[in-house]
Structure formats: structure tokens, C-alpha cells
Write an enzyme that holds these catalytic residues in place. Structure first.
Site, PDB file in Angstrom:
ATOM      1  N   THR A  17       0.812  -1.216   0.000  1.00 45.00           N
ATOM      2  CA  THR A  17       0.000   0.000   0.000  1.00 45.00           C
ATOM      3  C   THR A  17       0.850   1.274   0.000  1.00 45.00           C
ATOM      4  O   THR A  17       0.337   2.365  -0.178  1.00 45.00           O
ATOM      5  CB  THR A  17      -0.952   0.026   1.218  1.00 45.00           C
ATOM      6  OG1 THR A  17      -0.175  -0.188   2.396  1.00 45.00           O
ATOM      7  CG2 THR A  17      -2.014  -1.046   1.114  1.00 45.00           C
ATOM      8  N   GLY A  18       2.152   1.120   0.210  1.00 48.64           N
ATOM      9  CA  GLY A  18       3.023   2.299   0.160  1.00 48.64           C
ATOM     10  C   GLY A  18       3.172   2.791  -1.274  1.00 48.64           C
ATOM     11  O   GLY A  18       2.785   2.102  -2.221  1.00 48.64           O
ATOM     12  N   ILE A  96      14.111  -4.878  -1.928  1.00 52.08           N
ATOM     13  CA  ILE A  96      14.530  -3.712  -2.707  1.00 52.08           C
ATOM     14  C   ILE A  96      15.104  -2.621  -1.790  1.00 52.08           C
ATOM     15  O   ILE A  96      15.960  -1.841  -2.181  1.00 52.08           O
ATOM     16  CB  ILE A  96      13.315  -3.123  -3.473  1.00 52.08           C
ATOM     17  CG1 ILE A  96      12.614  -4.212  -4.307  1.00 52.08           C
ATOM     18  CG2 ILE A  96      13.716  -1.939  -4.334  1.00 52.08           C
ATOM     19  CD1 ILE A  96      13.480  -4.883  -5.336  1.00 52.08           C
ATOM     20  N   THR A  97      14.640  -2.596  -0.551  1.00 54.60           N
ATOM     21  CA  THR A  97      14.962  -1.529   0.407  1.00 54.60           C
ATOM     22  C   THR A  97      16.457  -1.206   0.468  1.00 54.60           C
ATOM     23  O   THR A  97      17.286  -2.099   0.589  1.00 54.60           O
ATOM     24  CB  THR A  97      14.487  -1.949   1.815  1.00 54.60           C
ATOM     25  OG1 THR A  97      13.140  -2.373   1.718  1.00 54.60           O
ATOM     26  CG2 THR A  97      14.625  -0.806   2.801  1.00 54.60           C
ATOM     27  N   GLU A  98      16.753   0.078   0.406  1.00 52.91           N
ATOM     28  CA  GLU A  98      18.127   0.554   0.557  1.00 52.91           C
ATOM     29  C   GLU A  98      18.283   1.156   1.943  1.00 52.91           C
ATOM     30  O   GLU A  98      17.342   1.739   2.466  1.00 52.91           O
ATOM     31  CB  GLU A  98      18.403   1.628  -0.514  1.00 52.91           C
ATOM     32  CG  GLU A  98      19.794   2.203  -0.440  1.00 52.91           C
ATOM     33  CD  GLU A  98      20.086   3.210  -1.551  1.00 52.91           C
ATOM     34  OE1 GLU A  98      19.218   3.411  -2.420  1.00 52.91           O
ATOM     35  OE2 GLU A  98      21.179   3.785  -1.527  1.00 52.91           O
ATOM     36  N   TYR A 159      21.419  -2.195 -16.314  1.00 53.11           N
ATOM     37  CA  TYR A 159      20.508  -1.828 -17.400  1.00 53.11           C
ATOM     38  C   TYR A 159      21.304  -1.505 -18.657  1.00 53.11           C
ATOM     39  O   TYR A 159      20.936  -1.873 -19.771  1.00 53.11           O
ATOM     40  CB  TYR A 159      19.633  -0.613 -17.034  1.00 53.11           C
ATOM     41  CG  TYR A 159      18.949  -0.669 -15.691  1.00 53.11           C
ATOM     42  CD1 TYR A 159      18.613  -1.885 -15.099  1.00 53.11           C
ATOM     43  CD2 TYR A 159      18.623   0.501 -15.010  1.00 53.11           C
ATOM     44  CE1 TYR A 159      17.988  -1.935 -13.858  1.00 53.11           C
ATOM     45  CE2 TYR A 159      17.990   0.468 -13.775  1.00 53.11           C
ATOM     46  CZ  TYR A 159      17.689  -0.751 -13.196  1.00 53.11           C
ATOM     47  OH  TYR A 159      17.080  -0.779 -11.970  1.00 53.11           O
ATOM     48  N   GLU A 209      31.975  -4.999  -9.019  1.00 51.35           N
ATOM     49  CA  GLU A 209      32.602  -3.705  -8.788  1.00 51.35           C
ATOM     50  C   GLU A 209      33.612  -3.792  -7.667  1.00 51.35           C
ATOM     51  O   GLU A 209      33.704  -4.816  -6.970  1.00 51.35           O
ATOM     52  CB  GLU A 209      31.550  -2.620  -8.523  1.00 51.35           C
ATOM     53  CG  GLU A 209      30.667  -2.868  -7.321  1.00 51.35           C
ATOM     54  CD  GLU A 209      29.489  -1.885  -7.244  1.00 51.35           C
ATOM     55  OE1 GLU A 209      28.812  -1.691  -8.264  1.00 51.35           O
ATOM     56  OE2 GLU A 209      29.264  -1.335  -6.163  1.00 51.35           O
ATOM     57  N   HIS A 248      43.532   1.559  11.219  1.00 51.99           N
ATOM     58  CA  HIS A 248      44.234   0.537  10.445  1.00 51.99           C
ATOM     59  C   HIS A 248      43.418  -0.708  10.164  1.00 51.99           C
ATOM     60  O   HIS A 248      43.802  -1.527   9.357  1.00 51.99           O
ATOM     61  CB  HIS A 248      45.507   0.139  11.199  1.00 51.99           C
ATOM     62  CG  HIS A 248      46.384   1.302  11.524  1.00 51.99           C
ATOM     63  ND1 HIS A 248      47.129   1.955  10.559  1.00 51.99           N
ATOM     64  CD2 HIS A 248      46.602   1.967  12.682  1.00 51.99           C
ATOM     65  CE1 HIS A 248      47.784   2.959  11.135  1.00 51.99           C
ATOM     66  NE2 HIS A 248      47.483   2.991  12.420  1.00 51.99           N
TER      67      HIS A 248
END
Lengths: 290, 387
Positions: A17-18, A96-98, A159, A209, A248
Site C-alpha cells: 500500500t506504500g 529492494i529496500t536501501e 541496465y 565492482e 588501520h
């Protein structure tokens, strides 16, 4: 073919619902993804996007037969939402949350170890089997069905690579954005294992990466496994700005690992074909796959 | 985020670590009252900056009178310290920490941190410690002990004793060491720390372990469950390279002349790599998150163009997530309206709402140059830079 998801996969959305949950569920449904319900505590019994909303994942799984769940919940609620999905026996959780605290992810990792759940993410764009099922925030229109499996830590570079594959006439079996967080769910190795056994996948493109050791682990796995399919890889960050450091411990723990040159060398040693420039994803794949 | 030594010592005060008495001073008046309050024969005045190697580069002073402590404070406050960990520009000193000087019998190294390679919490310890620890360990790697552990359950006493047995300690010190390890595990859990480094952890007064310096990083993602971290963050806004990291995107200024506005960290890294392959130098690293709004984009654009070395701007975006190409186009136009963009701008859009984004830019009548692919964009940039 493809891995983890297909046109029959029944998917829940936690946080439907968000704004984001709503937006991307709507788009997934348009794509043909079988979103079968939502989970929002306190909203059980309501309807959203014409789908039933449940209070708990457990109830939702029982009522809908869902085997996958995608999470669009804020970072502070993500740990509990993931734990709930794991406890309910959901087979594939896509987060998906960051911005989830790293300690929360260490706890999730410990819980995943004894469970039947696979986690993609967090901080990831999701997973797509083109033409069948799209879970997450990826721009579905750029993907085409085909035989290249793609695994990426980055979203947007992912993408870019896919767009280049399509320009060269290569569709994709399944594309997985495993996310850029320090403590992710599925790793390159987990995905490579699944692609190895997938008859619909002829070659795998891996987009890594700088930082961490996921690419080195993949190289080690590929070498030990005498992997039966061509693997193509690009590592972003050869010219990344230097990390800020204080004290260090980070240097002691790294002991030379994590740099792009180290990763590229490890991959080359494992017979992986390395993409030299980010404009050459398509071209390099063309050379690797006949 | 990293926290200052004095902030770390305050945060850790509840966990049973032994720190020499000390306090922070932001002025010479405060330095005088701190030094007087701490009864001592000698004091250490330590510059508070978020970087290591302070001792070897003039950031730590030994004094034997209150007036000398005040004089050293005066010299340090406002000065710029340059150490191998500050970068060439150095860091300005805004505060000093004044503590009682202790007689060190031996220095050890002990840290707890998230091992980004194993993806586990790990204790690292060596019976050797101090400022040169990295080179010491490079020469004597066998002295380094590691212990991986669960986040929820601290290792039991036997495991910790085995770990501690490599530290060359007598029984009384070994007990203290094990307690310190427990305190580290607990504090990581309760404070959402990503690393806590005690270096040196020192044997003092014959039978006591004291933590003389602490380096600590806490998880920015966990700010929401620690109200007190907002103040720490506000106080530590020193680092111009990351100053704007809170405003919705990551920005790091670099030395080149091609400004970069790129969606997503991976594509941003790849774009920098691509420039370098063609012998062009990026003026910055910047990645817009997949939820960047029009005003985030406008703000990011202005930030990039603030750097006087920028001769051309490269906008490289693949619409996805919630940030589509039209949002980026609107951001660029907003930025141009606020402060006219005078340098060449090369735009490469792909993905969601590409056409709409391009239409908006064409209609704006601003002097954009368009590329369909990254390769084309590079060619246009090269032409601009040669012109």
C-alpha cells in the site's frame, strides 16, 4: 527456462500500500507477473490494486499459495519483514529496500543459513525472467527473452549492459540484481550454481565492482568447477576515488583484497572473458558466444 | 560515519573499558579547566580529527603543566593537520582531547569489525600495537589473531581465552582482555558500530589494560535507532568531499575537468573508468540514487558545476527505479534556471521515459548535445575538449 522465477511464480508484495510498493506492483502486474496479494500489518482484509491484503506473510502464503515475496518496506521495518517471510517458508525473498543497518543483515544471514529461503538484495533492483516475471524496480521494457544469464551488483550499469546485449541480438534467460550492500543475500556464486544447471542459459554475464570479495569468490568457484558455460565479466571502479580511511583495521582486514586489478586477474585466471570497457558488453559477449 | 576519539570514548564509557581520565576542549579556556580538573603530572593533548597517524604528524603533544597544555591547545586549534589518512588538503582541528598521561609498558592492538570479505563480525588482535601496526603486521603476520563470531551470541570464555592466549599476557591481564573482548561485542551490538579499534590497548601500572586511543565507525543506516547520533553527525560536518552525502546523492570532488552527473553508483564508476580509458579526467564522482527527485538532480547539478575546474558536463542516465529520464531532464532545467549553465552539456539518456526526457530538454532551448550511447557521448566530449 531461466532460474528462480517464471510465469507461474506467485508473488506477494510486503508493503503493497506504500507509494513504491503500489507503483511497482502495478507495473509488475502490467508486465504479466502473478502478484497474488499484499502484506501490510493492520491492513488485513482490505483490497489494494484489486488484490487481497493480509496482516501477515503466513496468512498470505496460506491463502494465495505464494512462493515469492518482494519487499518495499522502510529500512527500520525491513529486518522484521524479512524474518517474517523466512519464517513463513517463502522460497524467494526479494528486498529492494536501501539503507538497512548492516548488523540487521548479519542477523538475517544467520537466520537464512538454516532456512529454505533464498534472499535477493537488499539494496537491489530485483530479478526478471524476460517475458515471464518481473519482480522489483527494473525498467522491464529493455529486457528481451533469450539465453544469457546476467548477475549484477549495480542497478543502472546492469541496465546499460542489458541494453547493449539486446542491441547485439542477445536476449536474457534471467537477470538478477544481487545488490551492492556489504552483506547481501544471494552472491555471484549462488547464482552461477543455478545458471550452470539451467538448460535455458548458454552463457553468463557477471557485473561486479570494487570492494568486497564476491568476484574473487566467483573466480575461485568457476576455476574449481571447470564451469561448463562461457562467463563474461566486467568490474567497475578501476578509477574509483580512494576510500576514506581512519585507523588501520580496514587495511589489515583487506590485506590487498578487494581492488579491481585483483578481481580482474582472479577472473582471467578462471578463464572468464573480461569486458575491458563499459561500452563493450555487447561486443565482448558476441565474441564469447557463437 | 567515523566518530571523533572523544565521542567514541563517551559512547563506549558504559562498556567497562578503562580510559585514562580526560575530556574534550574546544577553546583554550576549556583546555585550562580540563587540565586542572584532571590531576596529573603530565597530560597528552590530542587533536580531534577523523584520521589516524596523528602522533607521527604533529597532532599529539605531551605536556607537563597546565599552561603548556593551554599553549599546545592554542597551537593546535585552527591548524590544519596533514597525515597519510587525511588526504593532501589535511583537516582543520576544531577540538582537542586532553587526558592524563600514563606510563606505557607495552602496546597491543585489538579491534572488532565487520569483515567485508567474509561478511562476518571478527575480532582482530595482536600482541604488538601502536602507530606502526600495519607495517609491523606486514613483517610479522603470524602475530595477528582472528576470531569470527556470531552477531547475537558472543564467543564463550574458552574461545576468547584461546584468542587471548596469543597476546602474551599474565593471568590477571588475560581476564581483563577477555572482558574487553566481551565489551567490544556488546558495544558493536548496542551502538551499531562497524568497527571499533583500540590502538594502542596498553599495559599500564604493571597489571592494568587501558585503551589509550579509539577509532570507531558507526553505521549511517542505523541512525534511526540512535537519537544521539544526529548531534555527533552535526558536529563532524568537516569533510567537504562527503559534505553533501546526506542530501540524496553521493558526491566526491576530484581533480579533473569533466563534471559527471550519473544515475547509480555502478554506472558512475563505469563512466569514470570510460573517461579514463579515453584519457579524460573526471571532476567528481557523483551517483544519483534510484529515488532522486527533480530537486535532488538540480541540487546535484549545481554542486558539480560549483567546481571551477569543470569544462564540460556529462549527464549519463538510465531511467529506472523511481528516477526516470524526464525527472533528470526537469532537474537539469531547474538548475539552469537558477544559475545559467555555460559549459557544454552532453546528455545520454536510456531506459524509462527516455523520449519524454529528451523532448523536455529539446524544448528548453538550452545548448544540450545528445548522444544515444555511452560511446557516442565520449566522442562528443572529446570533440568539446579539443575545441
Amino acid at each position: 527456462m531461466g532460474i528462480l522465477i517464471d510465469s507461474r511464480t506467485r508473488v506477494l508484495c510486503q508493503g503493497i500500500t506504500g507509494y513504491r510498493g503500489s507503483f511497482f506492483s502495478h507495473r509488475a502486474i502490467e508486465y504479466g507477473t502473478r502478484i497474488v496479494g499484499g502484506v501490510v500489518p493492520g491492513r488485513g482484509g482490505q483490497k489494494h490494486l484489486n488484490l487481497p491484503v493480509f496482516d501477515t506473510v503466513e496468512q498470505a502464503r496460506e491463502m494465495t499459495g505464494a512462493t515469492a515475496s518482494v519487499l518495499f518496506v522502510p529500512p527500520h521495518a525491513a529486518r522484521d519483514a524479512m524474518l517474517e517471510a523466512i519464517d513463513a517458508g517463502i522460497e524467494l525473498v526479494v528486498c529492494i529496500t536501501e539503507g538497512i543497518p548492516i548488523l540487521d543483515m548479519l542477523r538475517i544471514k544467520e537466520r537464512l543459513a538454516g532456512s529454505q529461503t533464498r534472499l535477493i538484495g537488499p539494496n537491489c533492483p530485483g530479478i526478471i525472467t524476460p517475458g515471464q516475471c518481473n519482480i522489483g524496480i527494473m525498467p522491464a521494457s529493455i529486457y528481451q527473452p533469450g539465453k544469457i544469464g546476467v548477475i549484477s551488483r549495480s542497478g543502472t550499469l546492469f541496465y546499460e549492459a542489458v541494453a547493449q546485449l539486446c542491441r547485439e541480438g542477445f536476449g536474457q534467460s534471467t537477470c538478477i540484481g544481487i545488490g551492492a550492500d556489504v552483506v547481501p543475500g544471494m552472491t555471484f556464486v549462488d547464482c552461477l550454481e543455478l545458471f550452470r544447471d539451467d538448460h535455458g542459459t548458454e552463457a553468463v554475464l557477471l557485473i561486479g565492482e570494487i570492494g568486497g570479495a564476491a568476484e574473487e569468490e566467483a573466480a575461485q568457484y568457476l576455476a574449481a568447477e571447470a564451469y561448463p558455460k562461457p562467463v563474461i565479466a566486467y568490474i567497475a571502479g578501476r578509477h574509483a576515488p580512494p576510500y576514506r580511511r581512519m585507523g588501520h583495521s580496514s587495511a589489515i582486514i583487506a590485506a590487498g583484497k578487494g581492488g579491481t586489478e585483483n578481481k580482474i586477474q582472479a577472473l582471467r585466471d578462471a578463464n572468464v572473458i573480461v569486458v575491458e570497457s563499459p561500452v563493450e558488453f555487447g561486443m565482448t559477449t558476441r565474441k564469447a558466444v557463437r | 560515519m567515523f566518530v571523533q576519539e572523544y565521542q567514541a570514548k563517551r559512547l563506549l564509557s558504559r562498556y567497562g573499558f578503562s580510559f585514562p581520565p580526560g575530556d574534550v576542549a574546544f577553546s583554550t579556556a576549556e583546555a585550562s579547566s580540563v587540565a586542572e580538573r584532571i590531576a596529573a603530572e603530565a597530560w597528552v593533548v590530542k587533536a580531534q580529527i577523523l584520521a589516524g597517524d596523528r602522533g607521527r604528524f604533529g597532532g599529539i603533544k605531551m605536556v607537563s603543566s597546565v599552561s603548556a597544555a593551554v599553549a599546545e591547545t592554542q597551537a593546535l586549534l585552527g591548524s590544519i593537520l596533514v597525515t597519510p589518512q587525511t588526504g593532501e588538503r589535511g583537516i582543520k582541528v576544531d577540538a582537542v582531547y586532553i587526558e592524563r598521561s600514563v606510563k606505557i609498558e607495552r602496546e597491543l592492538y585489538l579491534a572488532i569489525l565487520l569483515d567485508r570479505f567474509q561478511r562476518k563480525l571478527v575480532l582482530l588482535g595482536s600482541p604488538l600495537g601502536g602507530a606502526g601496526i600495519e607495517s609491523v603486521l606486514a613483517e610479522q603476520p603470524d602475530t595477528l589473531q582472528r576470531l569470527s563470531m556470531s552477531i547475537d551470541n558472543a564467543p564463550d570464555d574458552d574461545e576468547l581465552r584461546r584468542f587471548a592466549s596469543g597476546m602474551d599476557l599474565n593471568d590477571a591481564l588475560l581476564d581483563q582482555y577477555v572482558q574487553i573482548c566481551r565489551g567490544l561485542h556488546q558495544s558493536v551490538n548496542e551502538l551499531d558500530a562497524l568497527s571499533i579499534e583500540l590502538n594502542p590497548l596498553a599495559i599500564v601500572d604493571g597489571n592494568r589494560l587501558a585503551c589509550l586511543d579509539v577509532k570507531m565507525e558507526i553505521d549511517d543506516n542505523a541512525m534511526f535507532r540512535h537519537e544521539d547520533y544526529a548531534e555527533i553527525r552535526a558536529r563532524n560536518r568537516f569533510d567537504d568531499r562527503k559534505l553533501r552525502a546526506q542530501s540524496g546523492y553521493n558526491y566526491i570532488r576530484l581533480d579533473g575537468d569533466i563534471g559527471l552527473l550519473v544515475g547509480g553508483a555502478g554506472l558512475a564508476l563505469a563512466t569514470m573508468d570510460l573517461l579514463k580509458l579515453h584519457e579524460m579526467e573526471p571532476a567528481n564522482f557523483l551517483d544519483l540514487p534510484p529515488i532522486a527527485s527533480r530537486s535532488d538532480v538540480a541540487d546535484a547539478c549545481q554542486t558539480v558545476l560549483e567546481s571551477p575546474s569543470v569544462k564540460a558536463l556529462f549527464v549519463n542516465a538510465v531511467g529506472g527505479g523511481l528516477t526516470h529520464c524526464d525527472t533528470i531532464a526537469e532537474g537539469l532545467i531547474t538548475a539552469h534556471k537558477k544559475a545559467r549553465i555555460t559549459c557544454p552539456v552532453v546528455v545520454r539518456f536510456a531506459g524509462t521515459k527516455r523520449e519524454h526526457g529528451l523532448t523536455l530538454l529539446r524544448n528548453s532551448r538550452m545548448p544540450f548535445q545528445f548522444a544515444d550511447t555511452m560511446g557516442e557521448a565520449i566522442e562528443i566530449l572529446l570533440r568539446n575538449m579539443r575545441a
